[in-house]
Design an enzyme around this catalytic site. Sequence first.
Site, short mmCIF file in Angstrom:
data_model
loop_
_atom_site.label_atom_id
_atom_site.label_comp_id
_atom_site.label_asym_id
_atom_site.label_seq_id
_atom_site.Cartn_x
_atom_site.Cartn_y
_atom_site.Cartn_z
N ILE A 160 10.43 14.75 -6.23
CA ILE A 160 10.03 16.11 -5.46
C ILE A 160 11.57 16.53 -4.94
CG2 ILE A 160 9.29 15.02 -3.57
CD1 ILE A 160 7.33 17.39 -3.52
N LYS B 71 -6.04 3.87 -4.98
CA LYS B 71 -5.52 2.82 -6.01
C LYS B 71 -6.87 2.49 -6.93
CE LYS B 71 -1.44 2.86 -5.47
NZ LYS B 71 -0.55 3.42 -6.33
N TYR C 296 -5.48 4.76 1.11
CA TYR C 296 -4.58 4.17 0.04
C TYR C 296 -5.17 3.24 -1.09
CZ TYR C 296 -0.32 1.93 -1.96
OH TYR C 296 0.74 1.51 -2.76
N LEU D 48 13.12 8.61 -7.10
CA LEU D 48 13.85 8.36 -6.43
C LEU D 48 13.20 7.33 -5.27
CD1 LEU D 48 15.89 11.76 -5.86
CD2 LEU D 48 16.33 9.76 -7.31
N GLY D 49 12.17 6.83 -5.56
CA GLY D 49 11.15 6.02 -4.90
C GLY D 49 11.76 4.62 -4.80
N1 SER Z 1 3.75 -2.24 -0.59
C1 SER Z 1 2.62 -1.48 -0.62
C2 SER Z 1 2.28 -1.19 0.83
O1 SER Z 1 2.64 -1.87 1.59
C3 SER Z 1 1.43 -2.01 -1.04
O2 SER Z 1 1.05 -1.50 -2.40
O3 SER Z 1 1.77 -0.10 1.10
#
Ligand code: SER
Length: 342
Positions: free
Chosen positions: A54, A163, A159, A29-30
């Site tokens: 979730i 990754k 983030y 749903l993201g």
């Molecule tokens: N679109 C993403 C973000 O801005 C980058 O992977 O977090």
Amino acid sequence: MLKDPYVVLKDPYVRREINMRRILVTGALGQIGRDLTARLRGIYGHDAVLASDIRGDHGEASSGPFRLVDVADGDALCEAAKDHGADTIIHLAALLSATAESKPMLAWQLNIGGLLNALEAARVLGCRLFTPSSIAAFGAGTPKKGTPQDTLQRPSTMYGISKVSGELLCDYYFHKYGVDTRGLRFPGLISHAAPPGGGTTDYAVDMYVSAVKSGQYRSYLGPGTFLDMMYMPDAVESVIRLMEADATRLKHRNAFNVTAMSVDPEAIASSIRRRIPDFRLEYDIDPVRQAIADGWPDALDASAAREEWGFRAKYDLDGMTDDMLSNLSGKPLYGGNEAILQ
Ligand code: SER
């Protein structure tokens, strides 16, 4: 039941047999999940794709089987894949950059803990696995223009760290256990179907929505902040092409650089003004998201993806703008959910 196998087979980069038949999507749903799940169902059949998330309010994404799955619960994730008879796990559940920066512990637990659970399920059940990486996997020291496929990756955001770690974990599962892991380093993705949440590139989506709604937008990234972007239909096709690609042609796996354009806020505004001449762009810079964007490349080199599995993007900036504006005009924006508007 495969609806139209030849959609993906008419391609020199794809073997004459299908890789994916029964697919589990996490985070369905993201932002990516909604479009990708719908497209997968269009190709492979509604019942072949089990959407999971979730959240329970699956609303319009309920055009096929849906199951509540918290990816932090490894047993639940594995059970969902097993019950579905999955041969492929598309693992999308993750926090985006700005949210991850404000909740770094949760970002690590979800982005890495969830991925490990998905990789374990893939190992135990013999599934192949796709998971997205990002332009955030690069950092200071990485060449900003023509960013190579193989280069320095020292990100400074949680983030980005998650990754890079994810890319390495996926390679590890391929080399150690033979799990067929594949991934893409996505740029900012732009969609009219689903609002993004908590990303740094989200401004681009917000700008289109605001242009239609009020004819003006205040950007939290400053002028001259160039970032790679791609329209969601191209992102979705690239996942399917990569997953159906002949494994023997892949020199890389986790993860391929892909991009369709390198743009700053002014470039998007100019493109919008071709259709909405009075559109006004102002700036109100958010130092946190500006710092994140400043650490990312301006323009990726996607030649490895083109050479190894035939990556191509159909939409350039103006093509994307025209399609975004026509889809956003005259309909409730994101089904009345305007929470993304700043
Ligand atoms: N679109 C993403 C973000 O801005 C980058 O992977 O977090």
